[in-house]
Design an enzyme around this catalytic site. Structure first.
Site, short mmCIF file in Angstrom:
data_model
loop_
_atom_site.label_atom_id
_atom_site.label_comp_id
_atom_site.label_asym_id
_atom_site.label_seq_id
_atom_site.Cartn_x
_atom_site.Cartn_y
_atom_site.Cartn_z
N ILE A 31 -42.31 -31.64 22.55
CA ILE A 31 -40.79 -30.67 21.33
C ILE A 31 -41.71 -30.54 19.87
O ILE A 31 -40.80 -29.75 19.01
CB ILE A 31 -39.36 -31.86 21.57
N GLN A 93 -50.39 -43.13 20.46
CA GLN A 93 -49.45 -42.92 21.29
C GLN A 93 -48.78 -43.48 21.05
O GLN A 93 -48.34 -44.56 20.91
CB GLN A 93 -50.42 -43.81 23.04
N HIS A 99 -49.70 -39.11 29.71
CA HIS A 99 -48.84 -38.10 29.50
C HIS A 99 -50.98 -38.15 28.90
O HIS A 99 -51.35 -38.41 28.40
CB HIS A 99 -48.53 -38.12 28.48
N HIS A 101 -52.23 -34.50 27.44
CA HIS A 101 -52.03 -32.82 26.22
C HIS A 101 -52.37 -32.04 26.44
O HIS A 101 -53.70 -31.95 26.12
CB HIS A 101 -52.42 -33.55 24.92
#
Ligand code: 5GP
Length: 113
Positions: A31, A93, A99, A101
């Site tokens: 986002i 984090q 996750h 990137h």
């Protein structure tokens, strides 16, 4: 069980621009991108951070790396991209659902900072 933001994206409770999905993983646009291409690749299984992964998660972790390469090929950025995993608050984090990137589309420096 976990109630993180990314679990809500997996459950479609909050929207995301999904670029890839299979039975084990999901990938969507960050986002707040730090590069023209910035994708987050996550396991559907909740693992808070890479240091929490168990021996039984080995194949899943490998799968996420494979998916990163597959997405890069799909986006045509396979010749220059960076994969980053932040582990722990002191390593920046902020979302405690593992996750990767996937970042591409701008010059990179080393060391990364
Ligand atoms: P971390 O800092 O934990 O390594 O990365 C978390 C990433 O999640 C950040 O790059 C941040 O921009 C992204 N992020 C935070 N909230 C949302 C959201 O609601 N949707 C999407 N697509 N990405 C988010």
């Amino acid at each position: 069980m976990s109630d993180t933001l990314f679990q809500k994206i997996i459950d479609r409770e909050i929207p995301a621009e999904i670029v890839y999905e299979d039975e084990l993983s999901l990938a969507f646009k960050d986002i707040n991108p730090v590069a023209p291409n910035h994708i987050l690749i996550i396991p559907k299984k909740h693992i808070a951070k890479i240091a929490d992964a168990k021996l039984e998660d080995k194949a899943l972790l490998g799968h996420l790396m494979y998916v990163a390469g597959e997405i890069a090929r799909k986006l045509g950025i396979e010749d220059a991209f960076r994969l980053v995993v932040n582990n722990g608050a002191d390593a920046q984090q902020t979302v405690f659902h593992l996750h990767i990137h996937l970042i591409a589309g701008r010059p990179f420096n080393w060391p990364p900072g």
